[in-house]
Design a protein around this motif. Structure first.
Motif, PDB file in Angstrom:
ATOM      1  N   ARG A 184      48.509 -22.962 -61.859  1.00  0.00           N
ATOM      2  CA  ARG A 184      48.151 -21.852 -60.980  1.00  0.00           C
ATOM      3  C   ARG A 184      49.056 -20.625 -61.160  1.00  0.00           C
ATOM      4  NH1 ARG A 184      47.915 -23.788 -54.981  1.00  0.00           N
ATOM      5  NH2 ARG A 184      47.500 -21.566 -54.736  1.00  0.00           N
ATOM      6  N   ALA A 185      50.085 -20.746 -61.978  1.00  0.00           N
ATOM      7  CA  ALA A 185      50.985 -19.613 -62.213  1.00  0.00           C
ATOM      8  C   ALA A 185      50.211 -18.436 -62.802  1.00  0.00           C
ATOM      9  CB  ALA A 185      52.109 -20.021 -63.159  1.00  0.00           C
ATOM     10  N   GLU A 186      50.603 -17.210 -62.420  1.00  0.00           N
ATOM     11  CA  GLU A 186      49.919 -16.008 -62.893  1.00  0.00           C
ATOM     12  C   GLU A 186      50.923 -14.984 -63.413  1.00  0.00           C
ATOM     13  OE1 GLU A 186      47.486 -14.345 -59.839  1.00  0.00           O
ATOM     14  OE2 GLU A 186      46.315 -16.189 -59.521  1.00  0.00           O
ATOM     15  N   SER A 187      50.471 -14.161 -64.338  1.00  0.00           N
ATOM     16  CA  SER A 187      51.304 -13.085 -64.861  1.00  0.00           C
ATOM     17  C   SER A 187      51.688 -12.140 -63.723  1.00  0.00           C
ATOM     18  CB  SER A 187      50.541 -12.309 -65.940  1.00  0.00           C
ATOM     19  OG  SER A 187      51.320 -11.253 -66.437  1.00  0.00           O
ATOM     20  N   GLY A 188      52.961 -11.740 -63.708  1.00  0.00           N
ATOM     21  CA  GLY A 188      53.465 -10.876 -62.645  1.00  0.00           C
ATOM     22  C   GLY A 188      54.167 -11.649 -61.542  1.00  0.00           C
ATOM     23  N   ASP A 189      54.032 -12.972 -61.551  1.00  0.00           N
ATOM     24  CA  ASP A 189      54.701 -13.792 -60.542  1.00  0.00           C
ATOM     25  C   ASP A 189      56.215 -13.747 -60.719  1.00  0.00           C
ATOM     26  OD1 ASP A 189      52.409 -14.586 -59.286  1.00  0.00           O
ATOM     27  OD2 ASP A 189      52.306 -16.571 -60.225  1.00  0.00           O
ATOM     28  N   VAL A 190      56.910 -13.980 -59.619  1.00  0.00           N
ATOM     29  CA  VAL A 190      58.370 -14.081 -59.621  1.00  0.00           C
ATOM     30  C   VAL A 190      58.742 -15.566 -59.660  1.00  0.00           C
ATOM     31  CG1 VAL A 190      60.444 -13.704 -58.218  1.00  0.00           C
ATOM     32  CG2 VAL A 190      58.704 -11.925 -58.380  1.00  0.00           C
ATOM     33  N   ILE A 191      59.811 -15.892 -60.401  1.00  0.00           N
ATOM     34  CA  ILE A 191      60.288 -17.277 -60.474  1.00  0.00           C
ATOM     35  C   ILE A 191      61.568 -17.399 -59.656  1.00  0.00           C
ATOM     36  CG2 ILE A 191      60.966 -19.177 -61.994  1.00  0.00           C
ATOM     37  CD1 ILE A 191      59.571 -17.671 -64.299  1.00  0.00           C
ATOM     38  N   LEU A 192      61.548 -18.314 -58.674  1.00  0.00           N
ATOM     39  CA  LEU A 192      62.705 -18.558 -57.816  1.00  0.00           C
ATOM     40  C   LEU A 192      63.278 -19.940 -58.104  1.00  0.00           C
ATOM     41  CD1 LEU A 192      61.137 -17.358 -54.427  1.00  0.00           C
ATOM     42  CD2 LEU A 192      62.577 -16.009 -55.984  1.00  0.00           C
ATOM     43  N   LEU A 193      64.560 -20.111 -57.838  1.00  0.00           N
ATOM     44  CA  LEU A 193      65.216 -21.398 -58.067  1.00  0.00           C
ATOM     45  C   LEU A 193      66.190 -21.691 -56.939  1.00  0.00           C
ATOM     46  CD1 LEU A 193      65.318 -23.580 -60.417  1.00  0.00           C
ATOM     47  CD2 LEU A 193      67.483 -22.509 -61.081  1.00  0.00           C
ATOM     48  N   THR A 194      66.118 -22.917 -56.393  1.00  0.00           N
ATOM     49  CA  THR A 194      67.098 -23.322 -55.384  1.00  0.00           C
ATOM     50  C   THR A 194      68.331 -23.876 -56.083  1.00  0.00           C
ATOM     51  OG1 THR A 194      66.241 -25.583 -55.205  1.00  0.00           O
ATOM     52  CG2 THR A 194      65.275 -23.914 -53.737  1.00  0.00           C
ATOM     53  N   GLU A 195      69.436 -23.917 -55.362  1.00  0.00           N
ATOM     54  CA  GLU A 195      70.674 -24.455 -55.930  1.00  0.00           C
ATOM     55  C   GLU A 195      70.501 -25.937 -56.225  1.00  0.00           C
ATOM     56  OE1 GLU A 195      75.340 -23.782 -55.088  1.00  0.00           O
ATOM     57  OE2 GLU A 195      74.236 -24.723 -53.443  1.00  0.00           O
ATOM     58  N   VAL A 244      52.976 -22.596 -48.251  1.00  0.00           N
ATOM     59  CA  VAL A 244      52.507 -23.353 -49.415  1.00  0.00           C
ATOM     60  C   VAL A 244      51.212 -22.768 -49.975  1.00  0.00           C
ATOM     61  CG1 VAL A 244      51.583 -25.578 -50.175  1.00  0.00           C
ATOM     62  CG2 VAL A 244      53.655 -25.503 -48.793  1.00  0.00           C
ATOM     63  N   LYS A 245      50.325 -22.345 -49.095  1.00  0.00           N
ATOM     64  CA  LYS A 245      49.034 -21.816 -49.541  1.00  0.00           C
ATOM     65  C   LYS A 245      49.168 -20.540 -50.356  1.00  0.00           C
ATOM     66  CE  LYS A 245      48.023 -19.027 -45.396  1.00  0.00           C
ATOM     67  NZ  LYS A 245      49.409 -19.057 -44.890  1.00  0.00           N
ATOM     68  N   ASP A 246      50.304 -19.834 -50.188  1.00  0.00           N
ATOM     69  CA  ASP A 246      50.509 -18.556 -50.877  1.00  0.00           C
ATOM     70  C   ASP A 246      51.331 -18.696 -52.159  1.00  0.00           C
ATOM     71  OD1 ASP A 246      49.202 -17.199 -48.742  1.00  0.00           O
ATOM     72  OD2 ASP A 246      51.050 -17.350 -47.567  1.00  0.00           O
ATOM     73  N   VAL A 247      51.966 -19.861 -52.346  1.00  0.00           N
ATOM     74  CA  VAL A 247      52.771 -20.114 -53.549  1.00  0.00           C
ATOM     75  C   VAL A 247      51.849 -20.552 -54.674  1.00  0.00           C
ATOM     76  CG1 VAL A 247      54.469 -21.695 -54.541  1.00  0.00           C
ATOM     77  CG2 VAL A 247      54.884 -20.675 -52.295  1.00  0.00           C
ATOM     78  N   HIS A 248      52.053 -20.036 -55.867  1.00  0.00           N
ATOM     79  CA  HIS A 248      51.184 -20.399 -56.988  1.00  0.00           C
ATOM     80  C   HIS A 248      51.571 -21.727 -57.628  1.00  0.00           C
ATOM     81  CE1 HIS A 248      49.642 -16.019 -57.716  1.00  0.00           C
ATOM     82  NE2 HIS A 248      49.009 -16.649 -56.740  1.00  0.00           N
ATOM     83  N   VAL A 283      57.102 -20.548 -58.201  1.00  0.00           N
ATOM     84  CA  VAL A 283      56.445 -19.411 -58.842  1.00  0.00           C
ATOM     85  C   VAL A 283      55.488 -18.809 -57.823  1.00  0.00           C
ATOM     86  CG1 VAL A 283      55.021 -18.651 -60.773  1.00  0.00           C
ATOM     87  CG2 VAL A 283      56.621 -20.553 -61.081  1.00  0.00           C
ATOM     88  N   ALA A 284      55.702 -17.535 -57.490  1.00  0.00           N
ATOM     89  CA  ALA A 284      54.905 -16.906 -56.428  1.00  0.00           C
ATOM     90  C   ALA A 284      54.780 -15.405 -56.655  1.00  0.00           C
ATOM     91  CB  ALA A 284      55.565 -17.162 -55.072  1.00  0.00           C
ATOM     92  N   ALA A 294      57.307 -14.126 -52.551  1.00  0.00           N
ATOM     93  CA  ALA A 294      58.641 -14.589 -52.937  1.00  0.00           C
ATOM     94  C   ALA A 294      59.690 -14.209 -51.901  1.00  0.00           C
ATOM     95  CB  ALA A 294      59.016 -14.014 -54.298  1.00  0.00           C
ATOM     96  N   LYS A 295      59.563 -13.033 -51.310  1.00  0.00           N
ATOM     97  CA  LYS A 295      60.524 -12.606 -50.284  1.00  0.00           C
ATOM     98  C   LYS A 295      60.466 -13.513 -49.064  1.00  0.00           C
ATOM     99  CE  LYS A 295      60.260  -7.729 -51.687  1.00  0.00           C
ATOM    100  NZ  LYS A 295      59.801  -6.362 -51.311  1.00  0.00           N
ATOM    101  N   LYS A 296      59.259 -13.906 -48.671  1.00  0.00           N
ATOM    102  CA  LYS A 296      59.099 -14.806 -47.529  1.00  0.00           C
ATOM    103  C   LYS A 296      59.629 -16.194 -47.855  1.00  0.00           C
ATOM    104  CE  LYS A 296      54.859 -12.410 -46.057  1.00  0.00           C
ATOM    105  NZ  LYS A 296      53.393 -12.543 -45.882  1.00  0.00           N
ATOM    106  N   VAL A 297      59.405 -16.620 -49.093  1.00  0.00           N
ATOM    107  CA  VAL A 297      59.888 -17.938 -49.536  1.00  0.00           C
ATOM    108  C   VAL A 297      61.408 -17.996 -49.464  1.00  0.00           C
ATOM    109  CG1 VAL A 297      60.152 -19.440 -51.551  1.00  0.00           C
ATOM    110  CG2 VAL A 297      57.905 -18.491 -50.980  1.00  0.00           C
TER     111      VAL A 297
END
Length: 465
Positions: A250-261, A302-306, A368-369, A374-377
């Motif tokens: 479901r990942a899309e071009s333009g998405d931001v990638i976040l990582l937890t510690e 969850v519904k908004d995360v890709h 990936v969102a 991503a800001k809300k995540v």
């Protein structure tokens, strides 16, 4: 010690099944048995004779007139060993074999929303909610993970980390864990206390996150045919969601990638124990990953995360490769941002041991969102005390890349095996065998033959009710 396998190997190498060679095998096997069991030589001989007799009886099938039975019991061999192919070592060879397993699963034509073909963390089926007014669907996620092989001697840690791993695989599909199942296999000479220690490790995670252990199985490894005290086990998890899964595709071009510690799990624990960094073990004893994913469920994000995945199999190199392969998209990562998301003690250990942090499991949650989501995540994850940062973006290049602090670009490709994190793994090495393409062809043929066998048996059963 697999005494049945030992006997089969010895019998296969004997030119003639003479009484002399059989007696020699009896004595050899009896001596091995006595190394594990406190029994007389006479009883060891009787055990050895029984094993040899049973194996020889099974070999008579080869002389049977039942050609179909012979076809079923004969393994479609590839002539490539697990270790040669790097299976379980979370690299290119392992990924290839898993894709072949997925092909066998796909050949059943059974429908599911996410199956092994997606090479995702868990599988998902969609089921209507009985009695629902609005014809609601519920998405059921299942996942299973095996204990880290080097934690057999440390059952509590093995149970703790495999439970976390299984639950993570459910969480990254956007599901809320609701149940845990446990499967235990302990070899014949293993102390029963190992069963309890492992279960206590699983139960610790269960209690910390309030998800019940609902079922399980306990058996011996190989029954009477395997000596020693090796523990082989697995933990499965079940989760539910009212939203479609956050699968990699479901990942899309333009998405931001976040990582937890990430502070690691079974792999980092194994690295710490077998290299003498004992204080690092405590770094891994946390449930931050599950807290982070549950926060996203609670905050209805969850519904908004890709897509979501855990940085485990083959490290970030492996995950980046799999996401890119599945979606056809490119991913751009920032090296310094990623390093900052590995806890200091774990990062220090990996650097001291010259282990690539991008090639091992650090057990981070990668999300990936779209940029606005991503800001809300980030706010949601931070609210439960878990660190999170932006580490990259998705684009249309079709290539996963790492950008270093000096601007240099590196194409991210999985090694043949994940980064070597123990002395024995360093000896085995990470480089791709020169004949890897030939090995793949042989493995492919074995997988194809397995599908043909399955279809032949199905046809037989359907036509012989």
């Amino acid at each position: 010690m697999d005494i049945e396998g030992f006997v089969r190997d010895k019998l296969a190498k004997q030119d003639n099944s003479t009484n002399k060679s059989e007696k020699s095998l009896e004595n050899l096997l009896a001596n091995i048995i006595m190394e594990y069991k406190d029994i007389t030589h006479e009883n060891a001989i009787l055990m050895a004779q029984s094993v040899i007799d049973e194996v020889q009886t099974t070999l008579k099938i080869e002389k049977s007139n039942d050609l179909f039975l012979k076809d079923i019991i004969n393994i479609p061999k590839s002539e490539i060993a697990m270790g040669e192919m790097g299976v379980g070592s979370r690299g290119a060879g392992d990924f290839f074999v898993h894709r072949k397993i997925a092909e066998i699963v796909a050949s059943t034509k059974s429908s599911s929303l996410v199956n092994p073909e997606a090479q995702d963390d868990g599988g998902v089926v969609k089921s209507p909610v009985s009695g629902s007014k609005d014809d609601e669907d519920v998405y059921i996620t299942t996942a299973v993970d095996g204990i880290h092989s080097r934690l057999s001697e440390y059952p509590f840690l093995g149970g703790f980390h495999v439970a976390r791993a299984s639950l993570r695989d459910v969480c990254v599909m956007g599901a809320e864990p609701v149940a845990i199942i446990s499967d235990l296999h302990l070899a014949d000479d293993g102390d029963v206390g190992k069963l309890f220690d492992f279960t206590a490790g699983v139960a610790t995670v269960s209690e910390l996150i309030d998800v019940p252990i609902v079922a399980g199985s306990t058996l011996r490894v190989g029954g009477d045919m395997v000596l020693g005290d090796r523990l082989v086990s697995a933990v499965g998890s079940i989760g539910v969601s009212k939203y479609p899964p956050t699968a990699r595709k479901r990942a899309e071009s333009g998405d931001v990638i976040l990582l937890t510690e990430g502070s690691g799990g079974g792999t980092i624990t194994t690295t710490a124990i077998y290299n003498g960094f004992f204080d690092v073990v405590w770094e891994t004893m946390d449930i931050g990953f599950i807290k982070a994913s549950n926060a996203l469920v609670k905050d209805d994000l969850v519904k908004d995360v890709h897509a979501m995945t855990d940085v485990t199999n083959g490290g970030l190199r492996g995950d980046a490769h799999e996401i890119s392969s599945t979606t056809g998209l490119g991913l751009e990562f920032y090296q310094d941002n990623i390093r900052n998301m590995v806890t200091p003690k774990v990062l220090s250990m990996l650097e001291t041991l010259e282990i690539d942090p991008l090639g091992v499991s650090i057990d981070s949650l990668m999300i990936v969102a779209p940029e606005d989501v991503a800001k809300k995540v980030k706010n949601s994850v931070k609210s439960v005390g878990v660190k999170i940062a932006e580490i990259g973006t998705v684009d249309n290049t079709g290539v996963p890349r790492m950008i270093s602090s000096d601007g240099k670009e590196e194409i991210l490709e999985p090694l043949f095996r994940e980064a070597a994190y123990t002395k024995i793994k360093k000896l085995v090495g990470e480089t791709t065998p020169e004949d890897f393409e030939i090995m793949k062809e042989k493995v492919q043929k074995a997988a194809d033959n397995s599908i043909k066998k399955k279809e032949k048996v199905i046809d037989y059963i359907k036509n012989n009710p």
